[in-house]
Scaffold this motif. Structure first.
Motif, PDB file in Angstrom:
ATOM      1  N   SER A 105      -2.975   3.443  -4.569  1.00 34.77           N
ATOM      2  CA  SER A 105      -2.367   4.556  -3.834  1.00 34.77           C
ATOM      3  C   SER A 105      -3.143   4.814  -2.558  1.00 34.77           C
ATOM      4  O   SER A 105      -4.259   4.308  -2.364  1.00 34.77           O
ATOM      5  N   GLY A 106      -2.566   5.673  -1.715  1.00 43.35           N
ATOM      6  CA  GLY A 106      -3.260   6.091  -0.511  1.00 43.35           C
ATOM      7  C   GLY A 106      -4.484   6.928  -0.805  1.00 43.35           C
ATOM      8  O   GLY A 106      -5.528   6.792  -0.154  1.00 43.35           O
ATOM      9  N   ASP A 224      -7.140   7.117   8.765  1.00 44.52           N
ATOM     10  CA  ASP A 224      -6.155   7.210   7.693  1.00 44.52           C
ATOM     11  C   ASP A 224      -4.802   6.842   8.285  1.00 44.52           C
ATOM     12  O   ASP A 224      -4.213   7.601   9.043  1.00 44.52           O
ATOM     13  N   VAL A 226      -2.290   5.828   6.152  1.00 47.53           N
ATOM     14  CA  VAL A 226      -1.447   5.756   4.961  1.00 47.53           C
ATOM     15  C   VAL A 226       0.016   6.005   5.324  1.00 47.53           C
ATOM     16  O   VAL A 226       0.915   5.294   4.867  1.00 47.53           O
ATOM     17  N   ALA A 250      -7.446   3.069   6.045  1.00 49.76           N
ATOM     18  CA  ALA A 250      -6.741   3.262   4.776  1.00 49.76           C
ATOM     19  C   ALA A 250      -5.252   3.045   4.989  1.00 49.76           C
ATOM     20  O   ALA A 250      -4.662   3.585   5.918  1.00 49.76           O
ATOM     21  N   ALA A 252      -1.308   2.519   2.769  1.00 49.88           N
ATOM     22  CA  ALA A 252      -0.532   2.621   1.517  1.00 49.88           C
ATOM     23  C   ALA A 252       0.932   2.760   1.916  1.00 49.88           C
ATOM     24  O   ALA A 252       1.371   2.138   2.876  1.00 49.88           O
ATOM     25  N   LYS A 253       1.678   3.579   1.202  1.00 48.48           N
ATOM     26  CA  LYS A 253       3.086   3.849   1.488  1.00 48.48           C
ATOM     27  C   LYS A 253       3.859   2.576   1.823  1.00 48.48           C
ATOM     28  O   LYS A 253       4.158   1.786   0.937  1.00 48.48           O
ATOM     29  N   GLY A 262      -2.100   0.444  -2.354  1.00 45.46           N
ATOM     30  CA  GLY A 262      -2.790   0.862  -1.146  1.00 45.46           C
ATOM     31  C   GLY A 262      -3.916  -0.113  -0.873  1.00 45.46           C
ATOM     32  O   GLY A 262      -4.120  -1.079  -1.623  1.00 45.46           O
TER      33      GLY A 262
END
Length: 398
Positions: A105-106, A224, A226, A250, A252-253, A262
């Motif tokens: 995940s993020g 970040d 994400v 970072a 994810a998504k 992520g």
């Protein structure tokens, strides 16, 4: 009682109530449209909160996952697996960074990024209790570490004691950040475009200044991405728009476009901070999740999706500007490519509900901002369809 209401009632009975869910049950998707269990069709301008960049039912993506299911889904990180190696190579080569760690995940990507920065500082001087500088109105996730750098007290209260929280500075205010650096600062973390905080892009001078500060102090800069990464801002990674490289990023998504995955990505100087035993995950980087990541990169390239997002995002920007001019209740419009928002002079709950009644899915960013983070495959016709519905709703609420 209809089938949809039955599912809603059962959900209320069995699922922990940490969300105020909208009263629809989504069952399937096709392209940029979603359908509920009653068969009603919705134009999706939320993409599962900026996740489903490829839209619904992409055959190449689905076939890759089906093929991987028939091979192997999970092995653990005690061994190498083919999709993880291929996905990591694509991330490193497209980002110009050095190493990848896959997460679920993020939030977990943020946790890992924070550990990298703390360990980097600790290796130089283990005598200090290190801290981070983060931004007001930021959002980095719901675990304790991610919450500690999330600049919104309502998310922290009851979960993160004040002594564990980061030092918070004003976003896009370099002098404020400078004033808060001490010999205990081990890293600076920020979103390249703030999402939950109301859709605020960073200023170029701000990110350049953060890069210079971190270089001077030998601390790590964490971006970040994400939500704003993976093509959403009209470049594969949002920081590419600014020409500023982080030490840790970072993701994810849209990295997995629906499969929970992520990653945190390290530049060369940060790549040696974590050594065997410092960090781990059972599911992170498993063959199923990384097969999704690898195929996402292939499809982005095949569809030229980043350029497409930039082109359609420009059109969306023009149409939202026209909407702001037409409706007095719209007091601001900001964003980039397919990550935009309009700020209203009231809360946006009624607007979102009325749009949903008309077959348009929108989400908020805070209480008074409507966020537009559709699948990256949308066309100008989809933008026109969305604007038509939103225009009607804004006209209705006056």
């Amino acid at each position: 009682m209809g089938a949809m209401q039955d599912y809603i009632n059962r959900g209320e009975s069995y699922i922990l109530k940490t969300y105020q869910r909208y009263p629809i049950v989504l069952e399937r998707g096709e392209g940029v449209y979603l359908y509920d269990t009653d068969g009603k069709k919705y134009l999706d301008f939320a993409a599962g909160i900026a996740v489903f960049a490829l839209g619904y039912g992409n055959k190449d993506y689905n076939d890759a996952l089906k093929e991987q299911i028939d091979k192997i889904i999970h092995t653990s990180n005690l061994y190498y697996n083919v999709p993880a190696v291929e996905a990591a190579e694509k991330i490193v080569k497209t980002s110009g960074m050095s190493k990848v760690f896959f997460t679920n995940s993020g939030t977990e990507a943020i946790e890992g990024a924070l550990k990298v920065a703390k360990k980097y500082a600790y290796c130089k001087d283990p005598s200090k209790e290190y801290e981070f500088i983060a931004m007001n109105h930021s959002f980095h996730g719901r675990s304790q570490g991610a919450l500690s750098v999330t600049g919104n007290a309502q998310y922290q209260e009851g979960f993160v004691p004040e002594k564990m929280r980061a030092v918070f500075a004003e976003y896009n205010n370099l002098e404020d950040v400078k004033s808060k650096i001490t010999d205990k600062t081990c890293g600076i973390i920020c979103e390249v475009v703030q999402g939950e905080g109301g859709i605020y892009p960073a200023d170029k001078e701000f990110l350049e200044g953060l890069r210079t500060l971190c270089d001077e102090k030998d601390i790590l800069l964490i971006f970040d991405e994400v939500q704003c990464g993976m093509g959403r801002c009209g470049s594969l990674y949002a920081h590419d728009l600014y020409g500023v490289k982080p030490d840790v990023m970072a993701l994810a998504k849209a990295l997995g476009c629906g499969v929970p995955v992520g990653a945190f990505v390290t530049a060369e100087k940060a790549s040696y901070a974590l050594v065997p035993g410092d960090h781990g995950t059972t599911y992170g980087g498993n063959p199923f999740a990384t097969a999704a990541v690898s195929k996402v990169y292939d499809i982005f390239d095949k569809l030229d999706l980043v350029d497409h997002a930039r082109e359609v995002g420009t059109y969306l920007f023009e149409k939202l500007e026209e909407l702001q001019t037409k409706h007095d209740c719209v007091i601001a419009h900001r964003g980039v490519a397919l990550m935009q928002g309009i700020e209203l002079n009231r809360t946006v709950g009624d607007v979102i509900n009325k749009a949903m009644e008309r077959g348009l899915i929108l989400i908020s960013a805070g209480s008074n901002v409507i966020r537009f983070v559709p699948p990256l495959i949308i066309t100008k016709d989809h933008v026109d369809e969305m604007i038509h519905i939103l225009d009607e709703v804004l006209e209705e609420i006056g």
